[in-house]
Design a protein around this motif. Structure first.
Motif, PDB file in Angstrom:
ATOM      1  N   LYS A   1      -7.519   5.388  -4.498  1.00 28.23           N
ATOM      2  CA  LYS A   1      -6.757   4.446  -5.307  1.00 28.23           C
ATOM      3  C   LYS A   1      -7.023   3.024  -4.827  1.00 28.23           C
ATOM      4  CE  LYS A   1      -2.722   5.548  -7.010  1.00 28.23           C
ATOM      5  NZ  LYS A   1      -1.261   5.814  -7.242  1.00 28.23           N
ATOM      6  N   VAL A   2      -7.094   2.101  -5.781  1.00 27.05           N
ATOM      7  CA  VAL A   2      -7.293   0.683  -5.479  1.00 27.05           C
ATOM      8  C   VAL A   2      -6.156  -0.106  -6.102  1.00 27.05           C
ATOM      9  CG1 VAL A   2      -8.789  -1.327  -5.811  1.00 27.05           C
ATOM     10  CG2 VAL A   2      -9.799   0.926  -5.387  1.00 27.05           C
ATOM     11  N   ILE A   3      -5.548  -0.984  -5.317  1.00 28.34           N
ATOM     12  CA  ILE A   3      -4.574  -1.919  -5.854  1.00 28.34           C
ATOM     13  C   ILE A   3      -5.132  -3.326  -5.675  1.00 28.34           C
ATOM     14  CG2 ILE A   3      -2.586  -0.424  -5.485  1.00 28.34           C
ATOM     15  CD1 ILE A   3      -1.919  -2.014  -2.984  1.00 28.34           C
TER      16      ILE A   3
ATOM     17  N   ILE B   1       0.823  -1.208   0.000  1.00 29.22           N
ATOM     18  CA  ILE B   1       0.000   0.000   0.000  1.00 29.22           C
ATOM     19  C   ILE B   1       0.859   1.261   0.000  1.00 29.22           C
ATOM     20  CG2 ILE B   1      -1.481   1.376   1.524  1.00 29.22           C
ATOM     21  CD1 ILE B   1      -3.101  -1.109   2.077  1.00 29.22           C
ATOM     22  N   LEU B   2       1.874   1.297   0.858  1.00 26.97           N
ATOM     23  CA  LEU B   2       2.663   2.514   1.000  1.00 26.97           C
ATOM     24  C   LEU B   2       3.690   2.696  -0.117  1.00 26.97           C
ATOM     25  CD1 LEU B   2       3.149   2.536   4.872  1.00 26.97           C
ATOM     26  CD2 LEU B   2       1.418   3.686   3.491  1.00 26.97           C
ATOM     27  N   ALA B   3       3.774   1.719  -1.008  1.00 23.54           N
ATOM     28  CA  ALA B   3       4.615   1.891  -2.196  1.00 23.54           C
ATOM     29  C   ALA B   3       3.948   2.791  -3.225  1.00 23.54           C
ATOM     30  CB  ALA B   3       4.925   0.529  -2.820  1.00 23.54           C
ATOM     31  N   GLU B   4       2.629   3.018  -3.052  1.00 23.07           N
ATOM     32  CA  GLU B   4       1.872   3.885  -3.960  1.00 23.07           C
ATOM     33  C   GLU B   4       1.866   5.321  -3.429  1.00 23.07           C
ATOM     34  OE1 GLU B   4       0.494   3.027  -6.839  1.00 23.07           O
ATOM     35  OE2 GLU B   4       1.049   0.912  -6.666  1.00 23.07           O
TER      36      GLU B   4
ATOM     37  N   PHE C   1      -1.221 -11.442  -6.379  1.00 20.55           N
ATOM     38  CA  PHE C   1      -1.741 -10.743  -7.543  1.00 20.55           C
ATOM     39  C   PHE C   1      -0.879  -9.529  -7.868  1.00 20.55           C
ATOM     40  CE2 PHE C   1      -5.842 -12.455  -5.749  1.00 20.55           C
ATOM     41  CZ  PHE C   1      -6.065 -13.380  -6.761  1.00 20.55           C
ATOM     42  N   GLN C   2      -0.916  -9.112  -9.133  1.00 20.84           N
ATOM     43  CA  GLN C   2      -0.294  -7.856  -9.532  1.00 20.84           C
ATOM     44  C   GLN C   2      -1.050  -6.695  -8.891  1.00 20.84           C
ATOM     45  OE1 GLN C   2       0.012  -7.560 -13.821  1.00 20.84           O
ATOM     46  NE2 GLN C   2       0.573  -9.709 -14.028  1.00 20.84           N
ATOM     47  N   ARG C   3      -0.313  -5.613  -8.571  1.00 23.08           N
ATOM     48  CA  ARG C   3      -0.959  -4.487  -7.890  1.00 23.08           C
ATOM     49  C   ARG C   3      -1.994  -3.810  -8.786  1.00 23.08           C
ATOM     50  NH1 ARG C   3       3.989  -2.630  -5.086  1.00 23.08           N
ATOM     51  NH2 ARG C   3       4.091  -0.787  -6.399  1.00 23.08           N
ATOM     52  N   GLN C   4      -1.692  -3.562 -10.033  1.00 20.46           N
ATOM     53  CA  GLN C   4      -2.633  -2.965 -10.992  1.00 20.46           C
ATOM     54  C   GLN C   4      -3.369  -1.768 -10.396  1.00 20.46           C
ATOM     55  OE1 GLN C   4      -4.730  -6.792 -11.777  1.00 20.46           O
ATOM     56  NE2 GLN C   4      -4.269  -6.432 -13.929  1.00 20.46           N
ATOM     57  N   ALA C   5      -2.624  -0.772  -9.980  1.00 22.87           N
ATOM     58  CA  ALA C   5      -3.229   0.400  -9.330  1.00 22.87           C
ATOM     59  C   ALA C   5      -4.153   1.147 -10.282  1.00 22.87           C
ATOM     60  CB  ALA C   5      -2.129   1.327  -8.829  1.00 22.87           C
ATOM     61  N   ARG C   6      -5.277   1.600  -9.736  1.00 19.73           N
ATOM     62  CA  ARG C   6      -6.225   2.399 -10.513  1.00 19.73           C
ATOM     63  C   ARG C   6      -6.962   3.331  -9.567  1.00 19.73           C
ATOM     64  NH1 ARG C   6     -11.626   0.105 -10.229  1.00 19.73           N
ATOM     65  NH2 ARG C   6     -11.610  -1.866  -9.088  1.00 19.73           N
ATOM     66  N   LEU C   7      -7.480   4.426 -10.121  1.00 15.77           N
ATOM     67  CA  LEU C   7      -8.269   5.356  -9.325  1.00 15.77           C
ATOM     68  C   LEU C   7      -9.747   5.006  -9.440  1.00 15.77           C
ATOM     69  CD1 LEU C   7      -6.521   8.786  -9.989  1.00 15.77           C
ATOM     70  CD2 LEU C   7      -6.627   7.542  -7.818  1.00 15.77           C
ATOM     71  N   LEU C   8     -10.437   5.101  -8.331  1.00 20.47           N
ATOM     72  CA  LEU C   8     -11.864   4.789  -8.266  1.00 20.47           C
ATOM     73  C   LEU C   8     -12.627   6.098  -8.133  1.00 20.47           C
ATOM     74  CD1 LEU C   8     -13.847   2.309  -7.940  1.00 20.47           C
ATOM     75  CD2 LEU C   8     -13.633   2.675  -5.476  1.00 20.47           C
ATOM     76  N   ASP C   9     -13.502   6.396  -9.104  1.00 23.12           N
ATOM     77  CA  ASP C   9     -14.289   7.627  -9.001  1.00 23.12           C
ATOM     78  C   ASP C   9     -15.654   7.329  -8.369  1.00 23.12           C
ATOM     79  OD1 ASP C   9     -15.814   6.469 -11.044  1.00 23.12           O
ATOM     80  OD2 ASP C   9     -14.994   7.760 -12.613  1.00 23.12           O
ATOM     81  N   LEU C  10     -16.420   8.379  -8.119  1.00 21.22           N
ATOM     82  CA  LEU C  10     -17.698   8.224  -7.431  1.00 21.22           C
ATOM     83  C   LEU C  10     -18.647   7.338  -8.230  1.00 21.22           C
ATOM     84  CD1 LEU C  10     -19.576   9.010  -5.082  1.00 21.22           C
ATOM     85  CD2 LEU C  10     -20.309  10.976  -6.453  1.00 21.22           C
TER      86      LEU C  10
END
Length: 337
Positions: free
Chosen positions: A206-208, A105-108, A136-145
């Motif tokens: 953000k969601v990983i 988590i804190l790597a993001e 699993f791969q982190r595959q970070a993405r932003l989550l909107d409303l």
């Protein structure tokens, strides 16, 4: 760890003597955790003693509480005010962190809220989970409303997997700047409501997809029990968000859909409560006085009967890994040569 990456883990606990020590130990095992604050929310068992039994002697554990039960929202707000760390993480009293959760988590960076994948595991399989959780791969993405609201509308006949189940780490600075705390009159959906209001306020969520949170599936879980009035308070919380004039047309439409989804569930439950407590005539009289509720009542009863007729027995699990379910779909981590 730098001061800006230290975490306070807050745990609201009511009659959690059977599981709370496991939760506390999993939090204290994380190097990024500077504080673990447990709020004993009016327990009548030996929850407090079990909390203290998990203390590792580092001075990071604090036990506080209420004499009478006030609900998880009040307990979490109490813990937030008692904490000092810049990052706040929620841990339910019957759940646990997987080792190294906060390393991923804190790597993001560039987030106000950040959540990772959740693995659901039955209580009897927790002891064997360490070797069974997929990487699993982190595959970070932003989550909107819009994506958040859509992901919180459950579908009948499917396993529950609402995004509101995610347990994000939250920046205290963002919460304080926007005066965000849990709504203490909510005992259902208090997480959903806080995250939705944060997204309306502009939170970068953000969601990983790497998995660091273990959610224990128990038949007697308090989160699986709620009163009919809890549904009413939840759709009223949606109505309060809808009063915001800054919502886009798409956001307003999705929030209205979620509000109706919860309100329909309330109308069905309220009708059935009246039928069971006061008899069919009382329930019918309510429906006649509230014609707008009739489609939800009729549709809900028909769907329940259809589901009962077509229900299939759950498949038998043959291994620990087969018994695991993940909230977010993700790609397996590829091994390095």
């Amino acid at each position: 760890m730098t001061p800006n990456s230290t975490v306070c883990v807050i745990i609201a606990a009511k009659n959690a003597a059977a599981t709370i020590s496991r939760a506390v130990r999993s939090a204290l095992a994380e190097q990024a955790v500077a504080e673990v604050i447990v709020v004993d929310d009016g327990s009548t068992d030996n929850t407090g003693a079990e909390v203290l039994s998990a203390d590792d002697g580092t001075g990071r554990l604090k036990l506080t509480g209420f004499e009478r039960n006030r609900g998880p929202a009040a307990a979490r707000n109490h813990a937030i005010e008692a904490s000092t760390a810049p990052l706040i993480a929620i841990l339910d009293a019957d759940d646990f962190f997987l080792p190294g959760r906060f390393t991923h988590i804190l790597a993001e960076d560039q987030w106000d809220f950040i959540a990772d994948n959740i693995v659901f595991v039955k209580e009897e399989s927790v002891g064997q989970i360490r070797n069974g959780v997929q990487k699993f791969q982190r595959q970070a993405r932003l989550l909107d409303l819009e994506a958040f609201i859509t992901g919180n509308i459950s579908q009948r006949g499917k396993q529950r997997g609402e995004i509101g189940f995610l347990k994000p780490v939250m920046r205290r600075e963002f919460l304080d700047r926007h005066q965000l705390r849990y709504k203490e009159d909510l005992r259902l959906g208090e997480d959903y409501d806080l995250y939705a209001r944060a997204l309306v306020a502009g939170a970068r969520y953000k969601v990983i997809h790497s998995c660091g949170y273990g959610a224990v599936v128990r038949h007697d879980s308090l989160s699986g029990k709620h009163r009919t009035d809890d549904l009413k308070r939840l759709y009223e919380a949606d109505q309060a968000i809808l009063a915001n004039d800054n919502l886009t047309k798409a956001q307003r439409s999705l929030l209205e859909r979620h509000e109706k989804h919860v309100r329909d569930r309330y109308e069905l439950r309220h009708f059935l409560d009246l039928k069971n407590q006061r008899g069919p005539l009382s329930a019918l009289a309510y429906a006649l006085r509230h014609p707008g509720a009739v489609p939800a009542i009729v549709g809900g009863i028909a769907a329940d009967k259809s589901a009962a007729l077509t229900a299939k027995p759950a498949p038998k699990q043959t291994s620990t890994s087969a018994a695991l379910r993940y909230l977010l779909p993700a790609s397996p981590e590829t091994e390095r040569p």
